[in-house]
Enzyme design. Structure first.
Site, mmCIF file in Angstrom:
data_model
loop_
_atom_site.group_PDB
_atom_site.id
_atom_site.type_symbol
_atom_site.label_atom_id
_atom_site.label_comp_id
_atom_site.label_asym_id
_atom_site.label_seq_id
_atom_site.Cartn_x
_atom_site.Cartn_y
_atom_site.Cartn_z
ATOM 1 N N ARG A 1 -28.120 5.235 42.746
ATOM 2 C CA ARG A 1 -28.150 3.823 43.119
ATOM 3 C C ARG A 1 -28.097 3.590 44.630
ATOM 4 O O ARG A 1 -28.888 2.825 45.170
ATOM 5 C CB ARG A 1 -26.958 3.077 42.489
ATOM 6 C CG ARG A 1 -27.200 2.590 41.108
ATOM 7 C CD ARG A 1 -25.931 2.664 40.324
ATOM 8 N NE ARG A 1 -25.567 4.064 40.196
ATOM 9 C CZ ARG A 1 -26.042 4.858 39.230
ATOM 10 N NH1 ARG A 1 -26.809 4.361 38.317
ATOM 11 N NH2 ARG A 1 -25.727 6.141 39.167
ATOM 12 N N THR A 2 -27.168 4.223 45.302
ATOM 13 C CA THR A 2 -26.981 3.909 46.724
ATOM 14 C C THR A 2 -28.224 4.320 47.507
ATOM 15 O O THR A 2 -28.773 3.537 48.285
ATOM 16 C CB THR A 2 -25.736 4.618 47.267
ATOM 17 O OG1 THR A 2 -24.648 4.355 46.383
ATOM 18 C CG2 THR A 2 -25.380 4.137 48.653
ATOM 19 N N LYS B 1 -28.454 26.187 57.229
ATOM 20 C CA LYS B 1 -28.476 27.317 58.184
ATOM 21 C C LYS B 1 -27.206 27.356 59.029
ATOM 22 O O LYS B 1 -27.108 28.140 59.962
ATOM 23 C CB LYS B 1 -29.679 27.180 59.125
ATOM 24 C CG LYS B 1 -31.017 27.111 58.426
ATOM 25 C CD LYS B 1 -32.115 26.832 59.464
ATOM 26 C CE LYS B 1 -33.379 26.343 58.818
ATOM 27 N NZ LYS B 1 -34.262 25.652 59.780
ATOM 28 N N ARG C 1 -24.264 9.585 53.326
ATOM 29 C CA ARG C 1 -23.263 9.927 52.295
ATOM 30 C C ARG C 1 -22.875 11.383 52.497
ATOM 31 O O ARG C 1 -23.734 12.245 52.734
ATOM 32 C CB ARG C 1 -23.819 9.742 50.888
ATOM 33 C CG ARG C 1 -22.866 10.321 49.843
ATOM 34 C CD ARG C 1 -23.240 9.992 48.437
ATOM 35 N NE ARG C 1 -23.029 8.578 48.166
ATOM 36 C CZ ARG C 1 -23.114 8.047 46.950
ATOM 37 N NH1 ARG C 1 -23.395 8.812 45.911
ATOM 38 N NH2 ARG C 1 -22.918 6.753 46.761
ATOM 39 N N HIS D 1 -16.363 3.375 50.196
ATOM 40 C CA HIS D 1 -17.767 3.128 49.837
ATOM 41 C C HIS D 1 -18.041 1.651 50.148
ATOM 42 O O HIS D 1 -18.152 0.817 49.248
ATOM 43 C CB HIS D 1 -17.983 3.442 48.362
ATOM 44 C CG HIS D 1 -19.415 3.605 47.950
ATOM 45 N ND1 HIS D 1 -20.476 3.158 48.710
ATOM 46 C CD2 HIS D 1 -19.959 4.173 46.843
ATOM 47 C CE1 HIS D 1 -21.607 3.441 48.081
ATOM 48 N NE2 HIS D 1 -21.326 4.061 46.947
#
Ligand code: CP
Length: 307
Positions: free
Chosen positions: A56-57, A85, A106, A134
């Site tokens: 969703r986000t 890496k 995120r 959030h």
């Protein structure tokens, strides 16, 4: 009402913004709900850095940007970036600032967004950092609550499930502490709301009540905010197994609830709401996810100083 004061401001924690600024964003989101397709972000490039899974986000941010004619660069999986890496978050952020006008990030670590925001030379929006915050989910939760209850003031909100690790709950408690909310906190004893978050309720001189049974709040609440018990936050699988099915909202449990009550859930759901609830008039969680488009359009354009 133009939230121009948000120009170039990071959004890391919901408490970075004031009550008045929340309301400005919600009003702007209402405008975007009426006209979501515009060319406001033409010539802007937004970096979407997802170090942790999301449906969703990420997709609502990307859809919000596309509908405003903006461009998106980024990655959906840290393993496809140079993090694999051994590149540091600091170097990644410094580099991506050269390629974009804003970063949406995120990350699985609590506090990573605050750290990244201090390094970034473009505005940074936290799209979820570990079990911490959030804030954009919170803004769409506020939008959904106001839309279903006509006001954010004087509501009784039941928060159900993983209140310890649930970042959406932490942000929502902080924000709703500005609106004379009565909090009804339903969780297993192992997953109670942290005292650092309860402090926002106490500082606002508001009341909260703690329960272990969902049935105890169903006829009290204006909003029942269900959350998933998050397997990924437990270091011991057995601890997760003990609490994973603590709360399951069924259609039968809706009997006796207030007429105005609506069920919200940030999603994804595992099995904490049975599918027979989905078509019930009190189920609002898929509309809630749609509202994410308008709220994120409001945030993007306000922070870029375009609205
Ligand atoms: N509500 C929410 O954050 O969902 P995603 O994890 O799918 O983005």
């Amino acid at each position: 009402m133009n939230p121009t004061n948000l120009k170039n401001r990071n959004l890391i924690s919901i408490s970075d913004y004031s009550k008045e600024e929340y309301l400005k964003i919600l009003d702007l989101a209402e405008e975007f709900e009426k006209y979501p397709r515009q060319d406001t972000l033409k010539d802007y490039v937004i970096a979407s850095l997802f170090f942790e899974p999301s449906t969703r986000t990420r997709l609502s941010f990307e859809s919000a940007i596309s509908q405003l004619s903006g461009q998106i660069v980024g990655f959906t999986d840290a393993s496809s970036s140079s993090t694999q890496k051994g590149e540091s978050l600091k170097d990644t952020i410094r580099t991506v600032c050269n390629y974009s006008d804003m970063i949406v990030m995120r990350h699985p670590l609590d506090g990573s967004s605050r750290y990244a925001g201090e390094i970034a030379t473009v505005p940074l929006i936290n799209a979820g950092d570990g079990s911490n915050q959030h804030p954009t989910q919170c803004m769409l939760d506020l939008y959904s609550i106001r839309k279903t209850q006509q006001s954010l003031d004087n509501l009784k909100i039941a928060l159900v499930g993983d209140l310890k690790y649930g970042r959406t709950v932490h942000s929502l408690v902080e924000a709703m502490s500005n609106f004379n909310t009565e909090f009804h906190l339903v969780s297993p004893v192992e997953l109670k709301l942290p005292s650092t978050v309860k402090r926002f309720i106490k500082n606002a001189n508001l009341n909260y009540y703690q329960y272990t049974e969902l049935e105890d709040v169903m006829d009290v609440a204006d909003i029942v905010y269900m959350t998933r018990i998050q397997r990924e936050r437990f270091s011991e699988p057995l601890e997760y197994e003990k609490v994973k099915n603590s709360y399951i909202l069924t259609k039968d449990l809706l009997q006796g609830s207030k007429d105005n009550m609506r069920v919200l859930h940030p999603l994804p759901r595992v099995n904490e709401i049975t599918e027979d609830v989905d078509d019930h008039p009190k189920a609002y969680y898929f509309q809630q996810a749609l509202n994410g488009i308008y709220v994120r359009q409001a945030l993007l354009t306000a922070i870029l100083g375009l609205k």
